[in-house]
Enzyme design. Sequence first.
Site, PDB file in Angstrom:
ATOM      1  N   PRO A  10       2.863  -5.841   2.064  1.00 13.63           N
ATOM      2  CA  PRO A  10       3.294  -4.748   1.213  1.00 13.63           C
ATOM      3  C   PRO A  10       3.216  -3.312   2.184  1.00 13.63           C
ATOM      4  O   PRO A  10       2.442  -3.173   3.027  1.00 13.63           O
ATOM      5  CB  PRO A  10       1.953  -4.698   0.527  1.00 13.63           C
ATOM      6  CG  PRO A  10       0.983  -5.449   0.964  1.00 13.63           C
ATOM      7  CD  PRO A  10       1.541  -6.513   1.635  1.00 13.63           C
ATOM      8  N   ASN A  11       4.052  -2.408   1.774  1.00 12.90           N
ATOM      9  CA  ASN A  11       4.423  -1.213   2.219  1.00 12.90           C
ATOM     10  C   ASN A  11       5.083  -1.159   3.657  1.00 12.90           C
ATOM     11  O   ASN A  11       5.374  -0.199   4.136  1.00 12.90           O
ATOM     12  CB  ASN A  11       2.996  -0.184   2.105  1.00 12.90           C
ATOM     13  CG  ASN A  11       2.548   0.159   1.055  1.00 12.90           C
ATOM     14  OD1 ASN A  11       3.308   0.095  -0.002  1.00 12.90           O
ATOM     15  ND2 ASN A  11       1.359  -0.474   0.754  1.00 12.90           N
ATOM     16  N   ARG A  18       6.497   5.977   6.448  1.00 12.02           N
ATOM     17  CA  ARG A  18       5.085   5.936   5.923  1.00 12.02           C
ATOM     18  C   ARG A  18       4.084   6.245   6.956  1.00 12.02           C
ATOM     19  O   ARG A  18       3.974   5.449   7.940  1.00 12.02           O
ATOM     20  CB  ARG A  18       4.908   4.511   5.356  1.00 12.02           C
ATOM     21  CG  ARG A  18       3.255   4.410   4.875  1.00 12.02           C
ATOM     22  CD  ARG A  18       3.161   3.089   4.436  1.00 12.02           C
ATOM     23  NE  ARG A  18       1.902   2.858   4.363  1.00 12.02           N
ATOM     24  CZ  ARG A  18       0.916   1.753   4.651  1.00 12.02           C
ATOM     25  NH1 ARG A  18       1.585   0.954   5.335  1.00 12.02           N
ATOM     26  NH2 ARG A  18      -0.257   1.666   4.324  1.00 12.02           N
ATOM     27  N   TYR A  23       1.661   4.565  11.758  1.00  9.43           N
ATOM     28  CA  TYR A  23       2.308   3.590  12.233  1.00  9.43           C
ATOM     29  C   TYR A  23       3.710   3.606  13.029  1.00  9.43           C
ATOM     30  O   TYR A  23       4.638   2.657  13.350  1.00  9.43           O
ATOM     31  CB  TYR A  23       2.841   2.907  11.046  1.00  9.43           C
ATOM     32  CG  TYR A  23       1.818   2.540  10.126  1.00  9.43           C
ATOM     33  CD1 TYR A  23       1.233   1.351  10.320  1.00  9.43           C
ATOM     34  CD2 TYR A  23       1.357   3.232   9.049  1.00  9.43           C
ATOM     35  CE1 TYR A  23      -0.119   1.110   9.556  1.00  9.43           C
ATOM     36  CE2 TYR A  23       0.279   2.847   8.126  1.00  9.43           C
ATOM     37  CZ  TYR A  23      -0.403   1.662   8.475  1.00  9.43           C
ATOM     38  OH  TYR A  23      -1.684   1.339   7.702  1.00  9.43           O
ATOM     39  N   ASN A  75       1.961 -10.189   9.302  1.00 10.76           N
ATOM     40  CA  ASN A  75       1.456  -8.799   8.899  1.00 10.76           C
ATOM     41  C   ASN A  75       0.999  -8.793   7.662  1.00 10.76           C
ATOM     42  O   ASN A  75       2.256  -8.241   6.959  1.00 10.76           O
ATOM     43  CB  ASN A  75       2.100  -7.553   9.633  1.00 10.76           C
ATOM     44  CG  ASN A  75       1.638  -6.236   9.690  1.00 10.76           C
ATOM     45  OD1 ASN A  75       0.720  -6.327   8.707  1.00 10.76           O
ATOM     46  ND2 ASN A  75       2.086  -5.420  10.135  1.00 10.76           N
ATOM     47  N   ALA A  78      -2.420  -4.470   3.733  1.00  8.87           N
ATOM     48  CA  ALA A  78      -3.505  -4.193   3.143  1.00  8.87           C
ATOM     49  C   ALA A  78      -4.146  -5.677   2.444  1.00  8.87           C
ATOM     50  O   ALA A  78      -5.341  -5.964   2.231  1.00  8.87           O
ATOM     51  CB  ALA A  78      -3.569  -3.419   1.889  1.00  8.87           C
ATOM     52  N   HIS A  81      -7.018  -7.713   3.913  1.00  2.00           N
ATOM     53  CA  HIS A  81      -8.362  -7.211   3.740  1.00  2.00           C
ATOM     54  C   HIS A  81      -9.132  -7.830   2.357  1.00  2.00           C
ATOM     55  O   HIS A  81      -9.964  -7.539   1.866  1.00  2.00           O
ATOM     56  CB  HIS A  81      -8.694  -5.705   3.832  1.00  2.00           C
ATOM     57  CG  HIS A  81      -8.034  -5.257   5.131  1.00  2.00           C
ATOM     58  ND1 HIS A  81      -8.469  -5.497   6.344  1.00  2.00           N
ATOM     59  CD2 HIS A  81      -6.885  -4.567   5.189  1.00  2.00           C
ATOM     60  CE1 HIS A  81      -7.235  -5.144   7.348  1.00  2.00           C
ATOM     61  NE2 HIS A  81      -6.645  -4.243   6.429  1.00  2.00           N
ATOM     62  N   GLU A  99      -2.154 -13.504  13.113  1.00  2.00           N
ATOM     63  CA  GLU A  99      -2.202 -12.267  12.318  1.00  2.00           C
ATOM     64  C   GLU A  99      -1.965 -11.200  13.124  1.00  2.00           C
ATOM     65  O   GLU A  99      -2.294 -11.049  14.268  1.00  2.00           O
ATOM     66  CB  GLU A  99      -3.700 -12.215  11.940  1.00  2.00           C
ATOM     67  CG  GLU A  99      -4.253 -10.981  11.273  1.00  2.00           C
ATOM     68  CD  GLU A  99      -5.478 -10.702  10.987  1.00  2.00           C
ATOM     69  OE1 GLU A  99      -5.976  -9.781  10.461  1.00  2.00           O
ATOM     70  OE2 GLU A  99      -6.461 -11.738  10.924  1.00  2.00           O
ATOM     71  N   HIS A 101      -1.234  -6.647  13.261  1.00  2.00           N
ATOM     72  CA  HIS A 101      -1.278  -5.415  12.747  1.00  2.00           C
ATOM     73  C   HIS A 101      -0.615  -4.410  13.837  1.00  2.00           C
ATOM     74  O   HIS A 101      -0.917  -4.502  14.949  1.00  2.00           O
ATOM     75  CB  HIS A 101      -2.665  -4.926  12.360  1.00  2.00           C
ATOM     76  CG  HIS A 101      -3.398  -5.868  11.559  1.00  2.00           C
ATOM     77  ND1 HIS A 101      -2.957  -5.978  10.122  1.00  2.00           N
ATOM     78  CD2 HIS A 101      -4.174  -6.932  11.509  1.00  2.00           C
ATOM     79  CE1 HIS A 101      -3.651  -7.003   9.599  1.00  2.00           C
ATOM     80  NE2 HIS A 101      -4.296  -7.676  10.385  1.00  2.00           N
ATOM     81  N   SER A 103      -1.485  -0.846  13.883  1.00  2.00           N
ATOM     82  CA  SER A 103      -2.412  -0.244  14.120  1.00  2.00           C
ATOM     83  C   SER A 103      -3.900  -1.124  14.611  1.00  2.00           C
ATOM     84  O   SER A 103      -3.805  -2.363  13.933  1.00  2.00           O
ATOM     85  CB  SER A 103      -2.913   0.656  13.232  1.00  2.00           C
ATOM     86  OG  SER A 103      -3.492   0.172  11.992  1.00  2.00           O
ATOM     87  N   ARG A 108     -10.068   1.861  12.761  1.00  2.00           N
ATOM     88  CA  ARG A 108     -10.054   2.584  11.607  1.00  2.00           C
ATOM     89  C   ARG A 108     -11.010   2.448  10.309  1.00  2.00           C
ATOM     90  O   ARG A 108     -12.092   1.872  10.670  1.00  2.00           O
ATOM     91  CB  ARG A 108      -8.567   1.794  10.887  1.00  2.00           C
ATOM     92  CG  ARG A 108      -7.449   2.282  11.655  1.00  2.00           C
ATOM     93  CD  ARG A 108      -6.010   1.610  11.171  1.00  2.00           C
ATOM     94  NE  ARG A 108      -5.915   2.573  10.064  1.00  2.00           N
ATOM     95  CZ  ARG A 108      -4.807   2.510   9.174  1.00  2.00           C
ATOM     96  NH1 ARG A 108      -3.885   1.420   9.380  1.00  2.00           N
ATOM     97  NH2 ARG A 108      -4.472   3.130   8.116  1.00  2.00           N
TER      98      ARG A 108
END
Length: 147
Positions: A10-11, A18, A23, A75, A78, A81, A99, A101, A103, A108
């Site tokens: 998502p996103n 964004r 990012y 990736n 969200a 988590h 996995e 990411h 960032s 974070r």
Amino acid sequence: MTRILIINGPNLNLLGKRQPEVYGHTTLSDIETMCQEKVANSDVSLTFFQSNHEGAIIDTIHAAMENGTDGIIINAGAYTHTSVAIMDAVASVSLPTIELHLSNIHAREEFRHTSYLARVAVGQICGFGAYGYICAIDALRHHVTKT
């Protein structure tokens, strides 16, 4: 031929627009082009998938088991988590999964420090921005072929 599926959650379709301070300005299309250039003239084939919908991601993971995919880079955004369902899907297909990411999730917010996917992934790459995808391709290829 090593067949790698790269899933973006998502996103991530909004990359470049964004939160560029987190990012960066690289778009998902830019990342896909960068990855294809990385594997050009090699024995690696890439398939890309992006969805904002958990079920579509799970269906794609399930399909990977049937279509000759050798490994997955994900990736999950969200969903990393929050989604036990995506974790279970990865565990169910028994394909090596990395996995990823953009960032550093460990630097974070605290809720991002928990990853359900880490429990079933062969490894995690985070914090290197778009270059993390190149790292993940190299790592997964090495894991799958041991070369």
